[in-house]
Design a protein around this motif. Structure first.
Motif, short mmCIF file in Angstrom:
data_model
loop_
_atom_site.label_atom_id
_atom_site.label_comp_id
_atom_site.label_asym_id
_atom_site.label_seq_id
_atom_site.Cartn_x
_atom_site.Cartn_y
_atom_site.Cartn_z
N LYS A 70 29.35 31.64 50.36
CA LYS A 70 28.48 31.00 49.37
C LYS A 70 27.03 31.42 49.50
N ASN A 71 26.65 31.96 50.65
CA ASN A 71 25.25 32.39 50.87
C ASN A 71 25.05 33.87 50.63
N ASP A 72 26.09 34.56 50.21
CA ASP A 72 26.00 36.01 50.05
C ASP A 72 26.41 36.40 48.64
N ALA A 73 25.43 36.72 47.80
CA ALA A 73 25.72 37.08 46.41
C ALA A 73 26.59 38.34 46.32
N ALA A 74 26.48 39.20 47.33
CA ALA A 74 27.23 40.46 47.31
C ALA A 74 28.72 40.26 47.57
N SER A 75 29.10 39.04 47.97
CA SER A 75 30.52 38.77 48.23
C SER A 75 31.24 38.27 46.97
N ARG A 76 30.66 38.51 45.81
CA ARG A 76 31.22 38.05 44.54
C ARG A 76 32.63 38.58 44.34
N VAL A 77 33.52 37.71 43.91
CA VAL A 77 34.92 38.04 43.64
C VAL A 77 35.28 37.54 42.25
N ILE A 78 35.99 38.36 41.49
CA ILE A 78 36.59 37.92 40.23
C ILE A 78 38.09 37.76 40.48
N ILE A 79 38.60 36.56 40.20
CA ILE A 79 40.02 36.27 40.40
C ILE A 79 40.68 36.23 39.03
N LEU A 80 41.71 37.03 38.85
CA LEU A 80 42.36 37.16 37.55
C LEU A 80 43.58 36.23 37.50
N MET A 81 43.53 35.24 36.62
CA MET A 81 44.61 34.26 36.48
C MET A 81 45.27 34.41 35.13
N PRO A 82 46.51 34.93 35.09
CA PRO A 82 47.20 35.08 33.81
C PRO A 82 47.55 33.73 33.21
N CYS A 83 47.56 33.64 31.90
CA CYS A 83 47.80 32.37 31.21
C CYS A 83 48.97 32.49 30.24
N ASN A 84 49.62 31.34 29.99
CA ASN A 84 50.72 31.30 29.05
C ASN A 84 50.21 30.94 27.65
N PHE A 85 51.05 30.35 26.82
CA PHE A 85 50.67 30.04 25.44
C PHE A 85 50.46 28.54 25.19
N THR A 86 50.60 27.71 26.24
CA THR A 86 50.44 26.27 26.07
C THR A 86 48.98 25.90 26.27
N MET A 87 48.40 25.29 25.26
CA MET A 87 46.97 25.01 25.27
C MET A 87 46.68 23.59 25.74
N GLN A 88 45.71 23.47 26.63
CA GLN A 88 45.11 22.17 26.93
C GLN A 88 43.65 22.30 26.53
N GLY A 89 43.21 21.47 25.58
CA GLY A 89 41.90 21.73 25.03
C GLY A 89 41.95 23.02 24.25
N ASN A 90 41.10 24.00 24.61
CA ASN A 90 41.12 25.26 23.87
C ASN A 90 41.35 26.46 24.78
N ILE A 91 41.92 26.21 25.97
CA ILE A 91 42.25 27.29 26.89
C ILE A 91 43.69 27.12 27.36
N PRO A 92 44.49 28.20 27.36
CA PRO A 92 45.89 28.06 27.78
C PRO A 92 46.03 27.86 29.29
N ASN A 93 47.19 27.35 29.67
CA ASN A 93 47.46 27.04 31.08
C ASN A 93 47.71 28.29 31.90
N VAL A 94 47.38 28.19 33.17
CA VAL A 94 47.57 29.30 34.11
C VAL A 94 49.04 29.43 34.48
N ILE A 95 49.51 30.67 34.65
CA ILE A 95 50.83 30.97 35.18
C ILE A 95 50.68 31.22 36.68
N PHE A 96 51.42 30.45 37.48
CA PHE A 96 51.29 30.56 38.93
C PHE A 96 52.46 31.35 39.51
N ASN A 97 52.13 32.16 40.51
CA ASN A 97 53.11 32.95 41.24
C ASN A 97 52.92 32.68 42.73
#
Length: 310
Positions: A70-97
């Motif tokens: 949390k103290n190191d900006a250079a440790s930034r990570v993007i985590i890719l979470m695939p989603c299905n077609f079921t919407m809660q609000g206006n974003i679909p749910n995550v598919i978990f593996n």
């Protein structure tokens, strides 16, 4: 919890549009000026995006933000979470593996590791803006399959560039754009923020499981639910900046989706009520908040084991 099926207007496949080079440059320049201590972009392997989109059940991807430290900006990570077609609000749910999630560089990390990294991101953003509520801190960005496929078909390099942008014309909103490494083309944007102005899980009732169970078994439904809502407001809010609560918000919509589909859901509701609901209420009546929180964690683990990886 409001789960809706997709229509022509809500179909997550088509979330995302391309911005011009000029618009992309404006957003990224605003970000550099407003957040001088943060890295401005992360390169994501095209093959990782392609592999996720090859699944016909995937409508798009949530690009979730994390930090190794949390103290190191250079440790930034993007985590890719695939989603299905079921919407809660206006974003679909995550598919978990069970194997976890891909990061931007192609590494696979567990759900718990992903939530820990997300909490580090939340801590860092909170330190920069102490007035913002934890539930309002931007955690990621959803883009639909159609735009992502068009993007990776345009780009010939091994990586695409995920550029952080800042739109000062729309309530000072972080709006990333994805484009080629050299940035000489239009960038994909106009996705859905998570959490957005409307619900994507962070503002949903954390007692949604209890509400569902109470419909079946609670003799004093409103009285018991009010006790649990008080627990939510006091105890869970005190733990919002924790991996346990981050995990809850990440998985709850997908769990509820599977619970609603379960043909034995009345029996499951009975188990939840007698093993977790009643005992949690009893602990709260006895002012044992620590025990109530442990029961909450046990309940979520039970639901995770039963429903999350379907």
């Amino acid at each position: 919890m409001n789960l809706i099926k997709t229509t022509s207007k809500t179909n997550p496949l088509y979330v995302g549009e391309f911005r011009s080079q000029q618009e992309c440059a404006h957003l990224t320049a605003n970000f550099r000026k407003s957040f001088p201590d943060e890295i401005t972009s992360v390169n994501i392997k095209r093959s990782v995006i392609q592999n996720l989109l090859d699944n016909e059940n995937v409508s798009g991807i949530r690009f979730m933000y994390g930090l190794g430290d949390k103290n190191d900006a250079a440790s930034r990570v993007i985590i890719l979470m695939p989603c299905n077609f079921t919407m809660q609000g206006n974003i679909p749910n995550v598919i978990f593996n069970k194997s976890g999630f891909y990061t931007h560089n192609g590494d696979m990390i567990s759900l718990d590791d992903a939530c820990g990294k997300q909490v580090n991101h939340v801590f860092r953003m909170k330190s920069q803006n102490p007035e913002i509520a934890y539930t309002k801190i931007l955690r990621g960005y959803f883009l639909g399959k159609a735009g992502l496929l068009e993007l990776i078909n345009r780009v010939t390099d091994e990586y695409v560039s995920y550029n952080f942008g800042y739109d000062i014309t729309s309530n000072s909103t972080l709006k990333p754009v994805i484009r080629s490494i050299d940035g000489d083309d239009d960038g994909l944007d106009h996705g859905k923020l998570c959490p957005p102005d409307t619900d994507c899980g962070m503002e949903s009732d954390i007692t949604c499981v209890a509400t569902y169970v109470a419909e079946y078994y609670a003799a004093n439904k409103e009285g018991e639910l009010n006790i649990l809502r008080g627990f939510r407001d006091i105890v869970l809010n005190e733990n919002l900046a924790s991996a346990a609560i981050e995990k809850y918000y990440t998985i709850s919509a997908s769990i509820m989706e599977q619970l609603y589909k379960d043909v034995a859901k009345t029996e499951v509701a009975q188990t939840l009520y007698h093993n977790y609901f009643k005992t949690s209420v009893a602990s709260l009546v006895a002012d044992d908040k620590a025990q109530a929180f442990r029961i909450f964690e046990e309940c979520m683990q039970y639901l995770t084991d039963k429903y999350l990886y379907q």
